[in-house]
Design an enzyme around this catalytic site. Sequence first.
Site, PDB file in Angstrom:
ATOM      1  N   GLU A   1       2.493  -8.130  15.683  1.00 18.12           N
ATOM      2  CA  GLU A   1       3.537  -8.994  15.141  1.00 18.12           C
ATOM      3  C   GLU A   1       4.916  -8.388  15.362  1.00 18.12           C
ATOM      4  O   GLU A   1       5.879  -9.096  15.698  1.00 18.12           O
ATOM      5  CB  GLU A   1       3.280  -9.218  13.647  1.00 18.12           C
TER       6      GLU A   1
ATOM      7  N   ASP B   1      -3.728  -6.739   3.005  1.00 18.64           N
ATOM      8  CA  ASP B   1      -3.482  -7.294   1.671  1.00 18.64           C
ATOM      9  C   ASP B   1      -3.424  -6.171   0.633  1.00 18.64           C
ATOM     10  O   ASP B   1      -2.597  -6.194  -0.282  1.00 18.64           O
ATOM     11  CB  ASP B   1      -4.580  -8.289   1.297  1.00 18.64           C
TER      12      ASP B   1
END
Length: 494
Positions: free
Chosen positions: A207, A277
Amino acid sequence: MKSSYQHIINKFNSSKVLVIGDVILDSYLKGDSTRLSPEAPVPVVNVLTKEEAVGGAANIALNLCALGAEVTFLSAVGSDEEGQRAIDILKEKGIGTDFIVKEEGRRTTVKTRVMAKAQILARFDQGTQQAIQLDTQKKLEKVLLERFDDFEAVVIGDYYQGILTPYIVSVLQKLQQSSPKLLSVDSKELTAFRDLRPTLVKPNYFEAMKLAGLEYQSSSRVSQAEITGKALFEKTGAEIIALSLDAEGALIFEEGELSYRADAYNVPAPNVVGAGDTFISAFTLSLLNNADIGSATELAIAAATVAIQKDDTAPCYNSELKAFFTSNSKMVTDTEELKQIADIYRSQGKKIVFTNGCFDILHSGHVSYLNRSKELGDVLIVALNCDESVQRLKGPDRPINPLDDRIEVLSGLSSIDHVISFGHHNEDSPVELIKAARPDIYAKGGDYTKETLPEASLVEELGGKIEFVSFVPDHSTTRIIHRINNGGQLRQPA
């Protein structure tokens, strides 16, 4: 454990966090496969179990809750059975679900994985990916307007399932301008949240390279990533950018400048699903509770390390994070920490060996005994009599070496994984420590028998086994002391 880390982790329990984002129901069909189908060249899986968990932003909510935060989740699911099951899972874990809207005509996102043992053979996805209806957006807006001031931090988890619409982002922007919160964002399209001026974003390597306009590399990824700070800051507007590099650790940028580099822990065969997460959850809570950048990064990496050692996707719990730092240092301070450490080792399938003694003047007999004890399992925990206990057992002239010195010497032995003291409350038996550790093996010297060992029945009652380890002949602390007192002569005391 580093006291600063312990202090920060303890404060997680007072944190109130709002999570906004997508709900994904992860379904796992697990079984065995021993043949190919006669209809097509595909394996036939005999399904033995079906397991369900929540993913997406729902998994961020679970991680925050596991770390101790009070969590409210704002989202939308379909008005279907799958959506209700996801809500039920969240409720069971203590997540506030009153603000998950059920939208008529929408299908909850479900990812079904067919697995033969640990191998995924196929994945089937279903669910609505279009943006939530305007009526649903208005319901979410109403919650935000009414409840935004109740929270200390907001975490956005955007997984392309249509919850974080431009309208919802604009509502958040106005609220942030009037009442700014610590805001963390995890999304593959971080540029969509630039106007929110996030406190923290967490791109992975791929990303980050996409944002910086660079080609992916299979080597030298760290050096390539180190120069992306300014571009990432320009594209995301984030105060802090935590660029995760998996096994190569993480790079932290503050307003575009590289400020911290953290290494990853070596974990054999990691299960990395959901690790991001866990990372952003621990990082957020650390920042919220006044951790500096270095401490926040180390806490986040530690939490992710705990999570990826588990067979299934699972969060890192507050107690596990505390125990992680203790398990990476040999000194254990109390029975609660010992229990947490032992539970982690058991979850990893490791065999725990426990032994105890005074170990006053460490000699080759001790070293041999401890090495042989360690060979009985994977982890060796040594319980050490405190100074008062040694006096009660050995007499007023003992110990020769005080407790702190004995701990330091034992901690230097590679065979020993953890050291804990006992006997401070007039007890000379490590019964409470045995109850906490529940060892697989209780090792004692060959001068004992099961009949003369007071702890034997407790060990066996807890499912452990007694192993007697022979001492090296003519090696003892008493013998060494008498030799010193007699000018080095090998003469037995009268």
